[in-house]
Write an enzyme that holds these catalytic residues in place. Structure first.
Site, PDB file in Angstrom:
ATOM      1  N   ASP A   1      -1.753  -0.622   5.986  1.00 26.97           N
ATOM      2  CA  ASP A   1      -1.968   0.092   7.257  1.00 26.97           C
ATOM      3  C   ASP A   1      -3.441   0.287   7.599  1.00 26.97           C
ATOM      4  O   ASP A   1      -3.756   0.687   8.712  1.00 26.97           O
ATOM      5  CB  ASP A   1      -1.331   1.477   7.195  1.00 26.97           C
ATOM      6  CG  ASP A   1      -2.153   2.450   6.351  1.00 26.97           C
ATOM      7  OD1 ASP A   1      -2.437   2.099   5.185  1.00 26.97           O
ATOM      8  OD2 ASP A   1      -2.533   3.518   6.854  1.00 26.97           O
TER       9      ASP A   1
ATOM     10  N   LYS B   1      -8.721  -4.816  -2.524  1.00 26.01           N
ATOM     11  CA  LYS B   1      -7.314  -5.104  -2.813  1.00 26.01           C
ATOM     12  C   LYS B   1      -7.014  -6.601  -2.712  1.00 26.01           C
ATOM     13  O   LYS B   1      -6.000  -7.055  -3.232  1.00 26.01           O
ATOM     14  CB  LYS B   1      -6.417  -4.325  -1.855  1.00 26.01           C
ATOM     15  CG  LYS B   1      -6.384  -2.816  -2.109  1.00 26.01           C
ATOM     16  CD  LYS B   1      -5.284  -2.179  -1.258  1.00 26.01           C
ATOM     17  CE  LYS B   1      -5.356  -0.668  -1.242  1.00 26.01           C
ATOM     18  NZ  LYS B   1      -4.350  -0.090  -0.314  1.00 26.01           N
TER      19      LYS B   1
ATOM     20  N   ASP C   1      -7.043  -2.527   3.496  1.00 25.87           N
ATOM     21  CA  ASP C   1      -6.012  -3.527   3.201  1.00 25.87           C
ATOM     22  C   ASP C   1      -6.343  -4.898   3.787  1.00 25.87           C
ATOM     23  O   ASP C   1      -5.586  -5.854   3.601  1.00 25.87           O
ATOM     24  CB  ASP C   1      -4.647  -3.053   3.747  1.00 25.87           C
ATOM     25  CG  ASP C   1      -4.173  -1.771   3.083  1.00 25.87           C
ATOM     26  OD1 ASP C   1      -4.267  -1.687   1.840  1.00 25.87           O
ATOM     27  OD2 ASP C   1      -3.716  -0.852   3.790  1.00 25.87           O
TER      28      ASP C   1
ATOM     29  N   ASP D   1       0.847  -1.193   0.000  1.00 21.73           N
ATOM     30  CA  ASP D   1       0.000   0.000   0.000  1.00 21.73           C
ATOM     31  C   ASP D   1       0.888   1.250   0.000  1.00 21.73           C
ATOM     32  O   ASP D   1       2.024   1.210   0.470  1.00 21.73           O
ATOM     33  CB  ASP D   1      -0.872  -0.037   1.263  1.00 21.73           C
ATOM     34  CG  ASP D   1      -1.570   1.281   1.519  1.00 21.73           C
ATOM     35  OD1 ASP D   1      -2.309   1.728   0.624  1.00 21.73           O
ATOM     36  OD2 ASP D   1      -1.356   1.865   2.595  1.00 21.73           O
TER      37      ASP D   1
END
Lengths: 225, 225
Positions: free
Chosen positions: B172, B149, B176, B7
């Site tokens: 983070d 993702k 994610d 990321d």
């Protein structure tokens, strides 16, 4: 000096367009505003500005686009429609590949895979005087003749309430010539092309980002800010 | 591990979105491909990919957009039209400011200045099950529920001829979660939100880029590649 305008590709990046980390670290420690100036589109310059951490006044498309803030007004100076007309004319002579067409606001960018000098001759023969071809080493631009990074430097100086002589400019390519001329101190990095070196106030021995570090350290030591 | 997906905002950058230079230096020395995955638009991810020097497979818009090469095909997975419909519905309840509207291909991004939980309740009350609100800490996204993702990680694994278990992922934020779950090794950096930390295989003590460095050094020392 009260502000610094720095080109991105070939100046703050290496040949493969990777950011120079040492130059970025030095820029972040400066107490005066640093403005990025690129031939690339505004979206690219905004991203580079965020990642490097420079001022939110940004110059894109070789001065054809100036943005005052990330969400601020975007001023467009070049005549993209006219550049598109010249593109169509040149397509009769060359296979041309446009770059970033959807994002460009003021000019036309082309892949560097055609005979640029031959194309310039065609423009001259047709007595086209308001549009020129500029090769940045990363792309060839069809752009309005009266718009460049030098006119952008003057606009940015006005926006910031500064005199153009208070601005230091650093670049590597022929599209930086007017910007270095308009600046109070114009610096060409060591990998710069000969035309830019010949009009620069200072040519660094360091190439790419190492040249930027050298110029910024020279200016700091000389108490230019 | 045969590839790493990382990321950008809050992982490779600090809170103010400045690139972590130490993590960038470590990434450049790796011998395995690194792919950037962001909630931001493709133009931003392309720029970050150039400046950092990562692989030219890129994940944008939280998995809604995957580009295979800088000039390669762009696959769009989310349903932006449907997200726009939900945006119009929410406008009846909140003052909403769209971000990057011209560049977004698969979802809607909004400034984080409204009551997100209240908006989620409205979607639930209207029994909207195909679209969700995701808060990345940098923007709130209205996005297709079945695109994230994690689904992007599977697509990228297929593109590269890899098993998803061969991929390490670092992030983070709550956007994610699916990516870390789909990866062979899922790492949350020290500043990650509790929900991500709770499903991660590894939580670094270092925050932001320092956490990325820690995870990559751990993987190198453990001969994970």
């Amino acid at each position: 000096m009260k502000a610094i305008i720095i080109d991105i590709d070939g100046t703050l990046t290496d040949k493969s367009r990777r950011l120079d980390l040492a130059a970025t670290a030095v820029i972040r420690k400066l107490d005066i505003p640093v403005i990025l100036a690129s031939g690339n589109v505004l979206c690219f310059v905004k991203c580079a500005t965020k990642l490097i951490g420079t001022s939110d006044i940004m110059i894109a498309e070789n001065g054809g686009v100036i943005s005052n803030g990330f969400d601020g007004p975007v001023n467009i100076y070049g005549d993209r429609e006219r550049c598109m007309g010249v593109l169509e004319m040149l397509r009769a002579h060359f296979e041309l590949e446009e770059l970033d067409a959807a994002d460009r606001l003021s000019d036309v960018a082309l892949r560097r895979n055609f005979d640029i000098e031959a194309a310039r001759h065609i423009l001259a023969n047709k007595e086209i005087m308001d549009v020129e071809l500029v090769d940045t080493g990363f792309a060839v631009h069809i752009k309005s003749m009266d718009v460049n990074k030098g006119t952008a430097l003057l606009e940015v100086a006005a926006l910031m309430g500064l005199d153009s002589g208070d601005i230091m400019a650093i670049g590597d390519s022929s599209n930086d010539i007017e910007m270095l001329r308009a600046a109070g101190l114009g610096v060409a990095v060591g990998n710069a092309n000969p035309a830019l070196k010949s009009i620069a106030d200072m040519v660094t021995s360091g190439r790419y980002g190492a040249g930027v570090v050298e110029a910024l350290e020279y200016a700091s030591k000389s108490s230019l800010w």
